[in-house]
Design a protein around this motif. Structure first.
Motif, PDB file in Angstrom:
ATOM      1  N   LYS A   1       0.730  -1.162   0.024  1.00  0.00           N
ATOM      2  CA  LYS A   1      -0.043  -0.002  -0.145  1.00  0.00           C
ATOM      3  C   LYS A   1       0.866   1.323   0.143  1.00  0.00           C
ATOM      4  O   LYS A   1       1.882   1.210   0.502  1.00  0.00           O
ATOM      5  CB  LYS A   1      -1.081   0.052   1.338  1.00  0.00           C
ATOM      6  N   ARG A   2       0.239   2.348  -0.444  1.00  0.00           N
ATOM      7  CA  ARG A   2       1.071   3.609  -0.264  1.00  0.00           C
ATOM      8  C   ARG A   2       0.042   4.915  -0.138  1.00  0.00           C
ATOM      9  O   ARG A   2      -1.276   4.715  -0.265  1.00  0.00           O
ATOM     10  CB  ARG A   2       1.678   3.819  -1.528  1.00  0.00           C
ATOM     11  N   MET A   3       0.533   6.136   0.102  1.00  0.00           N
ATOM     12  CA  MET A   3      -0.350   6.985   0.318  1.00  0.00           C
ATOM     13  C   MET A   3      -0.155   7.868  -1.099  1.00  0.00           C
ATOM     14  O   MET A   3       0.752   7.972  -1.820  1.00  0.00           O
ATOM     15  CB  MET A   3       0.223   8.055   1.377  1.00  0.00           C
ATOM     16  N   ALA A   4      -1.433   8.535  -1.235  1.00  0.00           N
ATOM     17  CA  ALA A   4      -1.337   9.417  -2.551  1.00  0.00           C
ATOM     18  C   ALA A   4      -2.369  10.747  -2.445  1.00  0.00           C
ATOM     19  O   ALA A   4      -3.329  10.437  -1.551  1.00  0.00           O
ATOM     20  CB  ALA A   4      -2.064   8.480  -3.595  1.00  0.00           C
ATOM     21  N   VAL A   5      -2.388  11.641  -3.268  1.00  0.00           N
ATOM     22  CA  VAL A   5      -3.207  12.759  -3.277  1.00  0.00           C
ATOM     23  C   VAL A   5      -3.874  12.696  -4.699  1.00  0.00           C
ATOM     24  O   VAL A   5      -3.030  12.853  -5.650  1.00  0.00           O
ATOM     25  CB  VAL A   5      -2.543  14.044  -2.972  1.00  0.00           C
TER      26      VAL A   5
ATOM     27  N   VAL B   1      -5.433   5.837  -0.002  1.00  0.00           N
ATOM     28  CA  VAL B   1      -4.530   4.876   0.277  1.00  0.00           C
ATOM     29  C   VAL B   1      -4.602   3.588  -0.807  1.00  0.00           C
ATOM     30  O   VAL B   1      -5.046   2.644  -0.509  1.00  0.00           O
ATOM     31  CB  VAL B   1      -4.612   4.124   1.861  1.00  0.00           C
ATOM     32  N   PRO B   2      -4.081   3.837  -1.891  1.00  0.00           N
ATOM     33  CA  PRO B   2      -4.306   2.730  -3.097  1.00  0.00           C
ATOM     34  C   PRO B   2      -3.541   1.774  -2.991  1.00  0.00           C
ATOM     35  O   PRO B   2      -2.385   1.819  -2.429  1.00  0.00           O
ATOM     36  CB  PRO B   2      -4.108   3.687  -4.343  1.00  0.00           C
ATOM     37  N   ASP B   3      -3.616   0.565  -3.582  1.00  0.00           N
ATOM     38  CA  ASP B   3      -2.701  -0.433  -3.981  1.00  0.00           C
ATOM     39  C   ASP B   3      -1.393   0.147  -4.396  1.00  0.00           C
ATOM     40  O   ASP B   3      -1.621   0.980  -5.601  1.00  0.00           O
ATOM     41  CB  ASP B   3      -3.392  -1.432  -4.693  1.00  0.00           C
TER      42      ASP B   3
ATOM     43  N   ARG C   1      -1.491 -10.384   8.063  1.00  0.00           N
ATOM     44  CA  ARG C   1      -1.984  -9.603   6.722  1.00  0.00           C
ATOM     45  C   ARG C   1      -2.415  -8.245   6.871  1.00  0.00           C
ATOM     46  O   ARG C   1      -3.038  -7.801   5.949  1.00  0.00           O
ATOM     47  CB  ARG C   1      -3.143 -10.606   6.126  1.00  0.00           C
ATOM     48  N   ASN C   2      -2.173  -7.306   7.942  1.00  0.00           N
ATOM     49  CA  ASN C   2      -2.649  -5.942   7.705  1.00  0.00           C
ATOM     50  C   ASN C   2      -1.678  -5.329   6.719  1.00  0.00           C
ATOM     51  O   ASN C   2      -0.501  -5.372   7.027  1.00  0.00           O
ATOM     52  CB  ASN C   2      -2.287  -5.352   9.397  1.00  0.00           C
ATOM     53  N   GLY C   3      -2.388  -4.609   5.939  1.00  0.00           N
ATOM     54  CA  GLY C   3      -1.741  -3.699   4.928  1.00  0.00           C
ATOM     55  C   GLY C   3      -1.498  -2.292   5.584  1.00  0.00           C
ATOM     56  O   GLY C   3      -0.517  -1.732   5.209  1.00  0.00           O
ATOM     57  N   GLN C   4      -2.598  -1.917   5.875  1.00  0.00           N
ATOM     58  CA  GLN C   4      -2.711  -0.450   6.364  1.00  0.00           C
ATOM     59  C   GLN C   4      -3.725  -0.079   7.333  1.00  0.00           C
ATOM     60  O   GLN C   4      -4.628  -0.742   7.255  1.00  0.00           O
ATOM     61  CB  GLN C   4      -2.640   0.487   5.236  1.00  0.00           C
TER      62      GLN C   4
ATOM     63  N   GLU D   1       4.755   7.509   0.098  1.00  0.00           N
ATOM     64  CA  GLU D   1       4.140   7.332  -1.255  1.00  0.00           C
ATOM     65  C   GLU D   1       4.907   6.543  -2.307  1.00  0.00           C
ATOM     66  O   GLU D   1       4.609   6.020  -3.034  1.00  0.00           O
ATOM     67  CB  GLU D   1       4.157   8.691  -1.843  1.00  0.00           C
ATOM     68  N   ASN D   2       6.182   6.294  -1.970  1.00  0.00           N
ATOM     69  CA  ASN D   2       6.997   5.449  -2.905  1.00  0.00           C
ATOM     70  C   ASN D   2       6.993   3.836  -2.997  1.00  0.00           C
ATOM     71  O   ASN D   2       8.067   3.325  -3.303  1.00  0.00           O
ATOM     72  CB  ASN D   2       8.527   6.006  -2.689  1.00  0.00           C
ATOM     73  N   THR D   3       5.990   3.319  -2.431  1.00  0.00           N
ATOM     74  CA  THR D   3       5.997   1.915  -2.376  1.00  0.00           C
ATOM     75  C   THR D   3       5.996   1.262  -3.898  1.00  0.00           C
ATOM     76  O   THR D   3       5.039   1.867  -4.747  1.00  0.00           O
ATOM     77  CB  THR D   3       4.654   1.439  -1.838  1.00  0.00           C
TER      78      THR D   3
END
Length: 546
Positions: free
Chosen positions: A34-38, A69-71, A392-395, A440-442
């Motif tokens: 997972k990653r953060m995004a705007v 918080v997209p894939d 298995r927690n992702g975020q 953000e850089n995952t």
């Protein structure tokens, strides 16, 4: 997806905020990065097509900017999961929930049907799109709503038009309200306002246990639903609520919360109280008889053997933490870990903090025989129930809307990546144009340069020597928490007098400072955990050659 949710009303939270929090967990055997995004308006699609269900829908042409918080890996959909939009509305989607055979027979899920044969050949049958699902919901709802209620209204209309291929629970929040929507079959839904003085616990099970159809069909003060819910329920014999003492006890839980705790000043007040309580009791009795009041968990949900292993223990433990003086253990416990009637909402014993939310969403039944890391019980009991803080927690996204600061910096999206038993929450202001690269850089490459992957590495190492590493994790979590609250306090003060146009840049700078501190402390934790676990490797030998 398997998940766990807690919702905290504004009068139940430590600072008057509305708080919506949910773990996103990958399915068994999977670990979805997972990653953060705007997402900016120019990047929001105007025509959206779901990868899972192949459904194409047109979207409005006036989206707002929003966080998500997209894939991290492309190819199987967005799965935006949680965020805030410019109007300070939060959305968390989704908590996968349960149903039963009667509901699925009365309103089947809208599943994608692949094409049969080849186009142009005899016998060809084109594909039939499915409905909406977790992959889609934040993307097609959050950029277009200006209140929590509008979120319910927009999603409800989309469900009635396009349907869904799965049962889900969705939370919407603004500074005043939290609403919880549950899908019911393919096209039906119910939604309930979270009481201001209560919290809600939601494992992967349909949860609402008290619903007033008359309110949903009328003023919609606390309840909303698909327009034909009453007739659909009647036609399919779905209302199972009976006029029996146990059922009335369940229904009266919410009434008790409205009763004053103090004794009345005189006999006249006491008589008025008794008369008022009698009227409320009569209203509920009449509501049950008329079909206005019913228990959705009984009508639409499940009480399967797997629920007692996978779902109900999580609600039991969360409420055990937030109402610890209730009787939770032993033969006289009001609710055990396999109880089917654990309340959907409760008034906590004290106000709920961000740290409380993190604790319950990271928990693995500490202090009980069911803790897989514990020393109580036995091997069987320690593996009896599915933990909340699972591998298995992702975020974890905690959406906090604070009423005591200006709207320009009211929204804070607290984030944790990876297994919650071994990570920490970090606050990020929502009214920004970008997110820090560390979050953000995952990518597909496993690297400690990414917050997601660094947490994943730490968890795998720390789990192998849980008790040896527990102190490292606790000190790290507290250090990050202290830095987080200080940063919020300092930043709130610094931006209070800024022109509104300058606030986003100041918040981005604060987010970056927090990310820099986070990265420094996470790097240090990785080093400590690596050293501790390395000392315990099975090929260790005490004799040294120097």
């Amino acid at each position: 997806m398997p998940c766990t949710t807690i919702l905290v009303g504004r009068n139940a939270s430590y600072d008057g905020s509305t708080i919506v929090a949910r773990n996103e967990d990958s399915p068994g055997g999977q670990f979805e990065p997972k990653r953060m995004a705007v997402v900016h308006p120019e990047d929001q699609p105007r025509v959206y097509t779901s990868v899972e269900s192949h459904l194409t829908i047109e979207l409005p042409d006036d989206p707002m900017r929003y966080t998500s918080v997209p894939d991290a890996l492309p190819g199987h959909g967005i799965w935006a999961e949680a965020g805030f939009n410019e109007a300070n509305v939060g959305m968390s989607a989704t908590e996968t929930i349960t149903s039963n055979d009667r509901v699925l027979g009365a309103d089947p899920l809208v599943e994608y049907v692949p094409a049969q044969g080849k186009e142009g050949e005899e016998g060809y049958v084109p594909a039939v799109p499915g409905g909406l699902g977790e992959e889609d919901l934040v993307t097609v709802v959050l950029p277009y709503i200006r209140s929590a209620r509008e979120g319910v209204e927009r999603l409800g209309a989309l469900l009635e038009r396009y349907g869904t291929y799965e049962m889900n629970g969705i939370a919407f929040s603004d500074v005043d309200e939290i609403w919880w929507l549950e899908t019911v079959g393919g096209h039906h839904w119910i939604a309930k306002r979270v009481p201001d003085d209560a919290y809600v616990t939601m494992p992967n099970q349909l949860g609402i246990d008290y619903f007033d159809l008359a309110d949903a069909e009328g003023e919609q003060v606390e309840h909303m639903a698909s327009a034909d819910l009453r007739t659909w329920m009647e036609d399919n014999h779905l209302n199972l609520t009976m006029m029996r003492p146990a059922a009335l006890d369940d229904m009266l839980d919410e009434v008790y919360a409205d009763m004053p705790d103090e004794p009345f000043d005189d006999d006249e007040d006491d008589q008025d109280h008794e008369d008022g309580f009698g009227d409320l009791f009569a209203d509920i009795r009449d509501g049950i008889l008329s079909g206005d009041i019913f228990n959705p968990r009984e009508a639409f949900g499940s009480h399967s053997d797997s629920d007692h292993v996978y779902n109900t223990p999580r609600a039991w433990y969360m409420q055990r933490c937030l109402n610890p003086h209730d009787e939770w253990d032993g033969p006289h416990a009001a609710y055990g870990p396999e109880a089917d009637d654990i309340p959907w909402s409760r008034v906590p014993e004290r106000k709920v903090t961000i740290e409380d939310v993190k604790y319950v969403l990271s928990s693995h039944y500490q202090g009980t025989p069911f803790d897989p890391y514990g020393r109580r019980g036995n091997d069987a009991s320690r593996r009896a129930y599915r933990p909340i803080g699972i591998n298995r927690n992702g975020q974890l996204a905690v959406l906090q809307i604070r009423p005591y600061v200006a709207p320009e910096h009211a929204c804070v999206q607290w984030m944790a990546f990876g297994c919650n038993a071994f990570n920490a929450l970090v606050p990020l202001y929502g009214n920004v144009e970008t997110m820090p690269e560390y979050l953000e850089n995952t990518t597909a490459r496993v690297t400690s340069e990414s917050f997601y992957w660094e947490n994943r590495i730490i968890a795998a190492l720390a789990d192998a020597r849980f008790h040896d590493n527990a102190a490292h994790i606790d000190r790290y979590r507290q250090k990050i928490g202290g830095l987080a609250h200080k940063l919020l306090r300092d930043t709130d003060a610094a931006v209070a007098d800024l022109p509104a146009a300058e606030v986003p840049a100041a918040l981005e700078a604060a987010n970056q400072r927090m990310a820099d501190d986070l990265r420094r402390e996470t790097d240090a934790l990785l080093g400590r955990v690596l050293h501790t676990t390395s000392l315990a490797m099975k090929n260790a030998f005490s004799m040294s050659d120097n």
